[in-house]
Scaffold this motif. Sequence first.
Motif, PDB file in Angstrom:
ATOM      1  N   PHE A  86       0.900  -1.260  -0.031  1.00  0.00           N
ATOM      2  CA  PHE A  86      -0.007  -0.018  -0.042  1.00  0.00           C
ATOM      3  C   PHE A  86       0.776   1.367   0.081  1.00  0.00           C
ATOM      4  O   PHE A  86       1.774   1.455   0.847  1.00  0.00           O
ATOM      5  CB  PHE A  86      -0.849  -0.029   1.173  1.00  0.00           C
ATOM      6  N   LYS A  88       0.147   4.518  -2.167  1.00  0.00           N
ATOM      7  CA  LYS A  88      -0.806   5.611  -2.430  1.00  0.00           C
ATOM      8  C   LYS A  88      -1.961   5.457  -1.975  1.00  0.00           C
ATOM      9  O   LYS A  88      -2.745   4.316  -1.705  1.00  0.00           O
ATOM     10  CB  LYS A  88      -1.139   5.834  -4.193  1.00  0.00           C
ATOM     11  N   SER A 114     -13.516   1.035  -2.011  1.00  0.00           N
ATOM     12  CA  SER A 114     -12.554   2.240  -2.259  1.00  0.00           C
ATOM     13  C   SER A 114     -11.726   2.331  -0.944  1.00  0.00           C
ATOM     14  O   SER A 114     -11.122   3.393  -0.832  1.00  0.00           O
ATOM     15  CB  SER A 114     -13.582   3.299  -2.183  1.00  0.00           C
ATOM     16  N   GLY A 115     -11.454   1.234  -0.195  1.00  0.00           N
ATOM     17  CA  GLY A 115     -10.521   1.427   0.754  1.00  0.00           C
ATOM     18  C   GLY A 115     -10.936   1.926   2.324  1.00  0.00           C
ATOM     19  O   GLY A 115     -10.041   2.487   2.748  1.00  0.00           O
ATOM     20  N   LEU A 118      -8.712   0.473   5.693  1.00  0.00           N
ATOM     21  CA  LEU A 118      -7.346   0.987   5.930  1.00  0.00           C
ATOM     22  C   LEU A 118      -7.591   2.479   6.834  1.00  0.00           C
ATOM     23  O   LEU A 118      -6.771   2.980   7.536  1.00  0.00           O
ATOM     24  CB  LEU A 118      -6.259   1.218   4.893  1.00  0.00           C
ATOM     25  N   GLU A 221     -19.334  -0.760   8.452  1.00  0.00           N
ATOM     26  CA  GLU A 221     -20.801  -0.863   8.101  1.00  0.00           C
ATOM     27  C   GLU A 221     -21.738  -0.310   9.112  1.00  0.00           C
ATOM     28  O   GLU A 221     -22.552  -1.025   9.687  1.00  0.00           O
ATOM     29  CB  GLU A 221     -21.021  -2.437   7.590  1.00  0.00           C
ATOM     30  N   GLY A 375     -19.013  -5.543   2.575  1.00  0.00           N
ATOM     31  CA  GLY A 375     -17.613  -5.638   3.110  1.00  0.00           C
ATOM     32  C   GLY A 375     -16.810  -6.485   2.763  1.00  0.00           C
ATOM     33  O   GLY A 375     -15.343  -6.463   2.359  1.00  0.00           O
ATOM     34  N   ASP A 377     -14.267  -8.839   0.626  1.00  0.00           N
ATOM     35  CA  ASP A 377     -13.226  -8.459  -0.387  1.00  0.00           C
ATOM     36  C   ASP A 377     -12.715  -9.661  -0.995  1.00  0.00           C
ATOM     37  O   ASP A 377     -11.624 -10.224  -0.487  1.00  0.00           O
ATOM     38  CB  ASP A 377     -12.287  -7.349   0.073  1.00  0.00           C
ATOM     39  N   ARG A 403     -19.565  -6.214  -4.204  1.00  0.00           N
ATOM     40  CA  ARG A 403     -18.648  -7.296  -4.066  1.00  0.00           C
ATOM     41  C   ARG A 403     -17.583  -7.473  -5.438  1.00  0.00           C
ATOM     42  O   ARG A 403     -16.822  -8.247  -5.363  1.00  0.00           O
ATOM     43  CB  ARG A 403     -19.335  -8.560  -3.824  1.00  0.00           C
ATOM     44  N   TYR A 407     -11.631  -1.613  -5.668  1.00  0.00           N
ATOM     45  CA  TYR A 407     -10.450  -0.832  -5.867  1.00  0.00           C
ATOM     46  C   TYR A 407     -10.154  -0.464  -7.270  1.00  0.00           C
ATOM     47  O   TYR A 407     -11.229   0.418  -7.812  1.00  0.00           O
ATOM     48  CB  TYR A 407      -9.227  -1.517  -5.379  1.00  0.00           C
TER      49      TYR A 407
HETATM   50  N1  LIG Z   1      -4.308   2.761  -0.680  1.00  0.00           N
HETATM   51  C1  LIG Z   1      -4.558   1.691  -1.360  1.00  0.00           C
HETATM   52  N2  LIG Z   1      -3.847   0.961  -2.221  1.00  0.00           N
HETATM   53  C2  LIG Z   1      -3.904  -0.147  -2.835  1.00  0.00           C
HETATM   54  N3  LIG Z   1      -5.090  -1.091  -2.384  1.00  0.00           N
HETATM   55  C3  LIG Z   1      -5.888  -0.368  -1.604  1.00  0.00           C
HETATM   56  C4  LIG Z   1      -5.752   0.532  -0.808  1.00  0.00           C
HETATM   57  N4  LIG Z   1      -6.597   0.720   0.071  1.00  0.00           N
HETATM   58  C5  LIG Z   1      -7.430  -0.497   0.130  1.00  0.00           C
HETATM   59  N5  LIG Z   1      -7.201  -1.253  -1.029  1.00  0.00           N
HETATM   60  C6  LIG Z   1      -7.603  -2.472  -1.505  1.00  0.00           C
HETATM   61  O1  LIG Z   1      -8.783  -2.093  -2.098  1.00  0.00           O
HETATM   62  C7  LIG Z   1      -9.810  -3.103  -1.819  1.00  0.00           C
HETATM   63  C8  LIG Z   1     -11.054  -2.555  -0.969  1.00  0.00           C
HETATM   64  O2  LIG Z   1     -10.706  -2.127   0.222  1.00  0.00           O
HETATM   65  P1  LIG Z   1     -11.680  -2.057   1.414  1.00  0.00           P
HETATM   66  O3  LIG Z   1     -12.234  -3.652   1.530  1.00  0.00           O
HETATM   67  O4  LIG Z   1     -10.995  -1.454   2.551  1.00  0.00           O
HETATM   68  O5  LIG Z   1     -12.833  -1.394   0.591  1.00  0.00           O
HETATM   69  P2  LIG Z   1     -14.166  -0.679   1.506  1.00  0.00           P
HETATM   70  O6  LIG Z   1     -14.293   0.648   1.157  1.00  0.00           O
HETATM   71  O7  LIG Z   1     -14.320  -1.010   2.906  1.00  0.00           O
HETATM   72  O8  LIG Z   1     -15.374  -1.678   0.713  1.00  0.00           O
HETATM   73  P3  LIG Z   1     -16.772  -2.007   1.443  1.00  0.00           P
HETATM   74  O9  LIG Z   1     -17.649  -0.725   1.085  1.00  0.00           O
HETATM   75  O10 LIG Z   1     -17.433  -3.058   0.211  1.00  0.00           O
HETATM   76  O11 LIG Z   1     -16.792  -2.585   2.629  1.00  0.00           O
HETATM   77  C9  LIG Z   1      -9.101  -4.278  -0.826  1.00  0.00           C
HETATM   78  O12 LIG Z   1      -8.706  -5.254  -1.634  1.00  0.00           O
HETATM   79  C10 LIG Z   1      -7.756  -3.384  -0.289  1.00  0.00           C
HETATM   80  O13 LIG Z   1      -6.657  -4.341   0.092  1.00  0.00           O
END
Ligand SMILES: Nc1ncnc2c1ncn2[C@@H]1O[C@H](COP(=O)(O)OP(=O)(O)OP(=O)(O)O)[C@@H](O)[C@H]1O
Length: 754
Positions: A86, A88, A114-115, A118, A221, A375, A377, A403, A407
């Motif tokens: 990770f 960016k 959309s991440g 993290l 969520e 959620g 992934d 689902r 990303y």
């Molecule tokens: N900064 C980043 N760089 C590269 N990949 C990323 C980054 N942040 C998240 N990802 C990847 O993006 C994917 C989706 O992330 P995540 O599960 O956090 O999404 P989410 O927004 O929580 O989705 P949902 O709303 O479905 O729960 C995962 O595979 C994660 O590893």
Amino acid sequence: MRPPKSRESRKQKRLSEVQEIELLESWIQNGRPESGSNPLSLPPPPKDAPVGRIDDGTFSAYAGSQRFDQLPVSQKTKDGLKEAKFTKMTEIQRASLPHSLCGRDILGAAKTGSGKTLAFIIPVIEKLYRARWGPEDGVGSIIISPTRELAAQLFDVLKSVGKHHNVSAGLLIGGRKDIDTEKEHVNDLNILVCTPGRLLQHMDETPNFDCSQLQVLVLDEADRILDVGFKKALNAIVSQLPKHRQTFLFSATQTKSVQDLARLSLKDPEYLSVHDESVTATPNRLHQTAIIVPLDQKLDMLWSFIKSHLNSKILVFLSTCKQVRFVFEAFKKLHPGIPLKCLHGRMKQERRMGIYSQFCETRSVLFSTDVASRGLDFNKAVDWVVQVDCPEDVAAYIHRVGRTARYLSGGKSVLFLMPSEMKMLEKLQEKKIPIQFIKANTKRLQPVSGLLAALLAKKDDKKEVDLRHLAHRAFITYLRSIHKHRDKEVFDVMKLPIEEFSASLGLPMTPKIRFLNQKSKGKQVSGESSLREENYSKENLFELPRECPVTGKLEEEEEEEEEVDKDFLSAKETAHGGQGKSTEIADIELGTRILKKKKLKINVHRPVGTRVVFDDEGNTLPPLATLADRISGDGSVQLDEDRVSKRYANLREELKEEDKEDKLLDRQRRKEKRMKEKMKRRRGRKDEDDIEGEEDLSGSDGDRTNKRSKKYFDSDSDDAESKRDKDNSTINANSISLKEQEELALKLLSSMHS
Ligand SMILES: Nc1ncnc2c1ncn2[C@@H]1O[C@H](COP(=O)(O)OP(=O)(O)OP(=O)(O)O)[C@@H](O)[C@H]1O
């Protein structure tokens, strides 16, 4: 004794940690973004600009930065992020991390995939690191997820990003057998990743379980966890947490309800919704389609879809656990040429986790309830999300299709809509969901109902799954789920072609649904179109409008015992196909058997007291003649009183015996019933998803509550029955005496002979 060198190096390490923490604190304080601002709108720092403390004692700006290494986070976290590849930040991470790192409450909303994970895992780790949190400090952070699989996934991300840190973390989810071991260790954990049910269980049962020092609470969520299904559990949890803490709420469909926020005592939260301005509410690389499929053709359509996408990874959503099981078991027997799996809340936890990981790894079709809708992934991208049953609302739709296309990857989805559900299309379009309406090429439709009927007609092999039973349950639970929906604009059970639906599952007869108006049954809704009547020329199954650029083929348990809801259903005897009625009747529910029973014919015109009695030669005798065989001197029939009392004494004995047997039988029957229910409850408890699991529209939560209370009343009714037994014995004791009976008999006799 340890070598002095090691002590020295530990001291050195501690010192450098303290220094790093001081630097981080100053850096964070120095560059705090304005409250209410969105760091996304700030210009990014120049590419080669220094990071952290700058020579003149100032610090680099971190609000507006685009890379993780430009943030005021510990080297350990930076290493963890780097090793997990990770570098960016995504938009929601860029927008929220500057605020969350400086201690603010966050209400984060961003599209699926959309991440967001993290965006809360990093500040959780950092907050505890900067507070020098250690094992002796107890629980410092709680991350709550609505489902077990999602909790496990969050735990994995935490382990990977926080792998160089010394804080301890634990995954607390329902359905695991090792609760006692968990109780022994839970007080040593610093970060808990959990489902609401399991957390509450520890709060209730684990001695000295203490969250009074909690620093950060996260609801992933959030809208789901704040939903009615979790209301009680969440309120109970929050009541045991300190008010002075940092709180993060994240979801793709965020709640803005003031009441909800008040429940969590949020302090001036930063509302960061990064895709508010976006033209669409779903990921840009997601291609979404909808297609009209009448209820009775859904399985044909699904089967055809699977057969024409054998090299894809497909996630199929159905409304209820029973539907998932039926479609999975039935399609498995038909060998479509791609591995099939199923996931629902009533499966045992180990199996659930196993299926989840298998689906992450392999090309296959996963049939699921909404337990997999949020959620998750799945490691290797899901190619298709197929919604066979309409989602309950727009939010559910967004999470299901989310689902796929995660990303930076793309994905496709198709929604089957019944003609009566077309309103949902409008609702989706109103909420900025670019969904394309397509038509099916019925020439390529492969009907499966006939095959299902043949499967269901096969004699049951005791070892195998009872498909007919599953089909029956799928039928009932689906209709009940539609009936229970509050949104009657979309979900109207009266508009469904019930009999055709039953036949499409291969059922030989339509189970009767009591709440339906009989007259409207079987009638199709106006506008209900039959796919088979339409004619399309193209080769593919689904047809997209010409201008569409997409060119894929589709351009477009034993589970708990019968939860026989006797108030809800009985069965209707209409046979489909050539199945023999008599054999079918035995298999359908109790309600049906009751209906099938021949009514006793009572001849109401027969005069009272004219029971015909025969002698040994078959001649008819006057009533009570057996008791009146003493002929007096004038030739008239007289009662032999000795014989009468003897006869009554015998009768009394016989009755007593019969009564004893009846009571014994009854007791045995009730005992068996209780045992069965006990087993069912035990099995239910084992397999049951804790409150967090389901979602499942079989209304599991509601149903379970009902079932529990039903059990409660059942056990009460047992008491009531035994009480009734006692009362009955009192009534017997008080019944008319033998003498009175004899007098009555004499009166009767003399009146009949007079
Ligand atoms: N900064 C980043 N760089 C590269 N990949 C990323 C980054 N942040 C998240 N990802 C990847 O993006 C994917 C989706 O992330 P995540 O599960 O956090 O999404 P989410 O927004 O929580 O989705 P949902 O709303 O479905 O729960 C995962 O595979 C994660 O590893």
